[in-house]
Design a protein around this motif. Sequence first.
Motif, PDB file in Angstrom:
ATOM      1  N   ARG A 196      39.204  48.360  52.911  1.00  0.00           N
ATOM      2  CA  ARG A 196      39.739  49.463  52.117  1.00  0.00           C
ATOM      3  C   ARG A 196      40.600  49.006  50.932  1.00  0.00           C
ATOM      4  NH1 ARG A 196      42.443  54.149  55.139  1.00  0.00           N
ATOM      5  NH2 ARG A 196      44.209  52.760  54.821  1.00  0.00           N
ATOM      6  N   LYS A 197      40.427  49.736  49.836  1.00  0.00           N
ATOM      7  CA  LYS A 197      41.220  49.456  48.633  1.00  0.00           C
ATOM      8  C   LYS A 197      42.682  49.883  48.793  1.00  0.00           C
ATOM      9  CE  LYS A 197      37.396  50.187  45.417  1.00  0.00           C
ATOM     10  NZ  LYS A 197      37.181  50.322  43.981  1.00  0.00           N
ATOM     11  N   GLU A 198      42.917  50.898  49.626  1.00  0.00           N
ATOM     12  CA  GLU A 198      44.278  51.438  49.745  1.00  0.00           C
ATOM     13  C   GLU A 198      45.227  50.488  50.451  1.00  0.00           C
ATOM     14  OE1 GLU A 198      41.514  52.854  50.844  1.00  0.00           O
ATOM     15  OE2 GLU A 198      41.425  54.988  50.357  1.00  0.00           O
ATOM     16  N   ARG A 224      48.541  48.366  48.975  1.00  0.00           N
ATOM     17  CA  ARG A 224      49.797  49.046  48.624  1.00  0.00           C
ATOM     18  C   ARG A 224      50.493  49.595  49.868  1.00  0.00           C
ATOM     19  NH1 ARG A 224      45.913  53.036  46.657  1.00  0.00           N
ATOM     20  NH2 ARG A 224      46.234  55.073  47.666  1.00  0.00           N
ATOM     21  N   GLY A 257      53.023  52.037  48.863  1.00  0.00           N
ATOM     22  CA  GLY A 257      52.414  53.365  48.852  1.00  0.00           C
ATOM     23  C   GLY A 257      53.390  54.323  48.183  1.00  0.00           C
ATOM     24  N   ASP A 271      50.013  59.706  47.736  1.00  0.00           N
ATOM     25  CA  ASP A 271      49.491  59.294  49.042  1.00  0.00           C
ATOM     26  C   ASP A 271      49.981  60.295  50.088  1.00  0.00           C
ATOM     27  OD1 ASP A 271      48.177  56.911  48.280  1.00  0.00           O
ATOM     28  OD2 ASP A 271      50.053  55.793  48.294  1.00  0.00           O
ATOM     29  N   GLY A 327      40.852  57.013  54.009  1.00  0.00           N
ATOM     30  CA  GLY A 327      40.390  55.813  53.310  1.00  0.00           C
ATOM     31  C   GLY A 327      39.205  56.122  52.423  1.00  0.00           C
ATOM     32  N   GLU A 379      38.875  55.811  49.166  1.00  0.00           N
ATOM     33  CA  GLU A 379      38.684  55.116  47.888  1.00  0.00           C
ATOM     34  C   GLU A 379      37.515  54.145  47.921  1.00  0.00           C
ATOM     35  OE1 GLU A 379      42.522  53.679  46.460  1.00  0.00           O
ATOM     36  OE2 GLU A 379      43.444  55.575  47.024  1.00  0.00           O
TER      37      GLU A 379
END
Lengths: 165, 795
Positions: B16-18, B21, B27, B247, B503, B505
């Motif tokens: 996952r890209k998230e 952060r 976040g 977020d 998730g 992204e």
Amino acid sequence: MKETDYKVTLSLIVNGETRNVRVLPQRLLSDVLREDLGLTGTHVGCEHGVCGACTVLVDGAPARSCLTFAVQMEGHEITTVESVARDGELSPLQQALHEEHGLQCGFCTPGIVMTFEAYLKENPTPSTTEIRDVLSGNLCRCTGYQNIVAAILKAAATLREKGVE
Amino acid sequence: MTREENFTHIGKPLLRKEDRRLLTGHGRFLDDVVLPGALHVCFVRAPHAHARIAAIDTSAAVDMSGVVGVFTGRDLAEWTTKLRLAPPIEGLQPVEMTTLPVDRVRFYGDPVACVVAEDRYAAEDAAEVVSVEYVALDCVTDTDAALADGAPLVDETLPSNLVSQQSFSSGNPAARRADAHAVVEARFNLHRHTHVPLETRGCAADWDAGRAHLTMHIGTQTPHPLRSQLASRLRLAENQVTVISPDVGGGFGQKIALYREELTVAALSRHLERPVHWREDRLENLTAASHARECHCRTRTAVDPEGRILGLELELMEDFGAYCFYPANYMARVVAMILTGPYRISDYAFEVKVALTNKCGNGPMRAPMAVTSWIMDGTIEAIARQLGLDPLDVRRINALTQDDLPYTMATGEVLEDITPLETLEAAASKIDVAAFRKRQAEARKQGRFLGLGFCSVVESTTYGSAFYKAAGIPGSGHEAAWVRIEPSGAVNASVGLMGTGQGYETPLAQAVAEGLGVPPDLVNVQMGHTDIAPYGMGSRGGRGATAGGGTLYLCARKAQERVLTIAACMLNLNEPTNLRLHDGQVERMLDGRWQCTGVALADVAKRAYLEPTSLPEGISPGLDVSLTYDPPPMTYSNATHACEVEVEIATGRVSIDRYVVTEDCGTVLNPVVVRGQQQGAVAMGLSGALFEQVIYDESGQNLTATLADYLVATACELPDFEIFPMNTPNRRTPAGIKGMSEGGVMGSIGSVALAVSDALAPFGVVVEQLPISPQSLRTALRGKRPETGEKERME
């Protein structure tokens, strides 16, 4: 007396730096970290010490920052999630959580990271049962915990390898 | 719809890209949004389940240091309009509510006033000294009391507390019952839950008086519908409101509606011309955000001697709480509509009633139809018990087979591309039922009680606009997307969904990458900002993949066509046939294989933006493509869950020894994310079935106002889940996507309840009421002894 007259000046050691703040004595450590010092990685999920999202390290040991007054923390070393990755590189635990899909919304994640950054130093060879027992102090509503447990096992193995090197 | 069978990017297990952060503390959640000069609010809430507000004295609070003002329902009534819910649905009463109660509170936690102060500490302290004089009124805290003659009315504008009632009949279930070999009755009572996202609700409203524009920062599943609501309730035009979702720390259905507190905060920002920030605390979240479920269900089934279902009748009564943020039939309707699910049942009738009570209002919670699969497979188990049959055989004899498909359910819903018998057999085989029964028999001899429960799920997902139209619910199920290739060849895309932790992204970038022909890491999918994203219907009802992913995929294909049209011109070809974009490079089919042309996406983008005079005739400059897509009225995924438990008789403790899921959710955009959703859904279902419960006492006090009282499962209570994917694509959707993520709740509630009943069969105990707490099991077991010499079940 005006409310500001009650404020006290505190000197906190946060992530290795000395930070001075002037706050009301009833101010929670979680709020001082987040609002006065801008360290918003520490999350507040329940403010009654159950969910574990606000976990930080105090002198290396996990503590609930939502149940701690900032004025109690003078002279103690506080470590937050912002300090875990070094020079942009994720810690072995953070990397394992990424690789094992051990987070979804990520709100509980900083608390879990802090709990296990400390625990894996204390116990480098944890069993699944021990991990689940320690993890029970952090609520996660998204993952069902399975991948978090897998990530912690993986991180422990990585840390052991690094220790041997 | 045409479908490419071999995907390059769809279905790849990308991480996952998230994560980065979120793992490093970077976040950005609602409470991390700091608006300079923001005021903070704290709500004063009713300590009574039902009371008249006689007077509110705010003087002491207003005089406190740091307090800007205290506002009540009368103020909000001037600044905002009422919410009126009156969809043309037969049997549904129209309801209205003011932004804050003006003269009467309807549940413990109802907001009656709002303190605005310089910081949250000052606001909370001042809220303590707002003095509200109440005249307590009689209350109703369960559906029996609510529907009794002379019951106090929760909503005085209605003739009774029965806010909704629908019935339906197809075929002739009464006649089937009269002719039946046996009639089997069964009961299923699901208790009150609440969502418990780890991040509570909250918002930060920022009124720009100069521009007359409201910017609302709020963690929401549905940014655009929320914007429409906000604008309308504040009497603003939709172009005067921007909703930005940062977020979000979990939603599970709780972050769809525009709640009264949020509207209040927005109105206060406009009134005070200052930014205003509110973050709900956990007590408020547990007692006053939104509750869910709590229904009492009964089935009556006519069967032949082999357990074949001839007719099925359902009675369902839902306890909806005090306020309707959704049409009151909204959730119960779906339960009744899809109940027959995996089974061939043509004679079917239901009666669904919904009652108002003096509790926090209900809303959809991950699997609003959660109880469905427990009711259906629990009914199957009851048939097997009464007739002395093997419950798996009763499932088999009633199960839909591939020959039955497409199958039109008695309610008119069409099932196709599902595999209920296949997931059942796969789960039975993974478990090895014969070996389990042997273990179970051995254990019983030693006074240990093991149980096995199966639960098959047919999960309604996607909900296209035709569903909304047919249901009479305002709203739509279509979705909108844009894909923009920037002058450098970088790809931005957007869609009207908003994730709350799933998730999105990465899988949505994969859908774009597949349609366009670029690597997924080149694609940035932007969501949650109503000035950036196109007007879409947001995230709810398992629609993210089909509606969101499907729309993005189609939009990206359209973008690829545009790219290839320009590329053909650059290559001096008349037509873009035999061209494709692959990995960001234009390729041409020559001599039976794809060959590089030397033209990259970046070259095409440069031509499109910077050399528009060289574009082919009829092609306008830029590479900005948008598209809307309305998916089928419904798509269905299916699964079978199998749960092995052990019940400790002395304490009533249930431990889960093994958990197996075989799930067919069609084409999967990203198996990492899908598996995470499956695990999370099962966990939520088990946590609800075993531990969680909102409890009100008879005076309507909420007794579960902390996380030490409302118990969410920890890592110690949940097992590892063994999940076996079986992916049959849907023939009507882009890429064959179906939708998923709620079925796990449906299956786990059913399988664990049936497993515990199986374990306790020697005691003659059947679980009819959830949660299955140690207390409830001990109560059921008290004074009972296991039957000895029980006949072995036939396998």
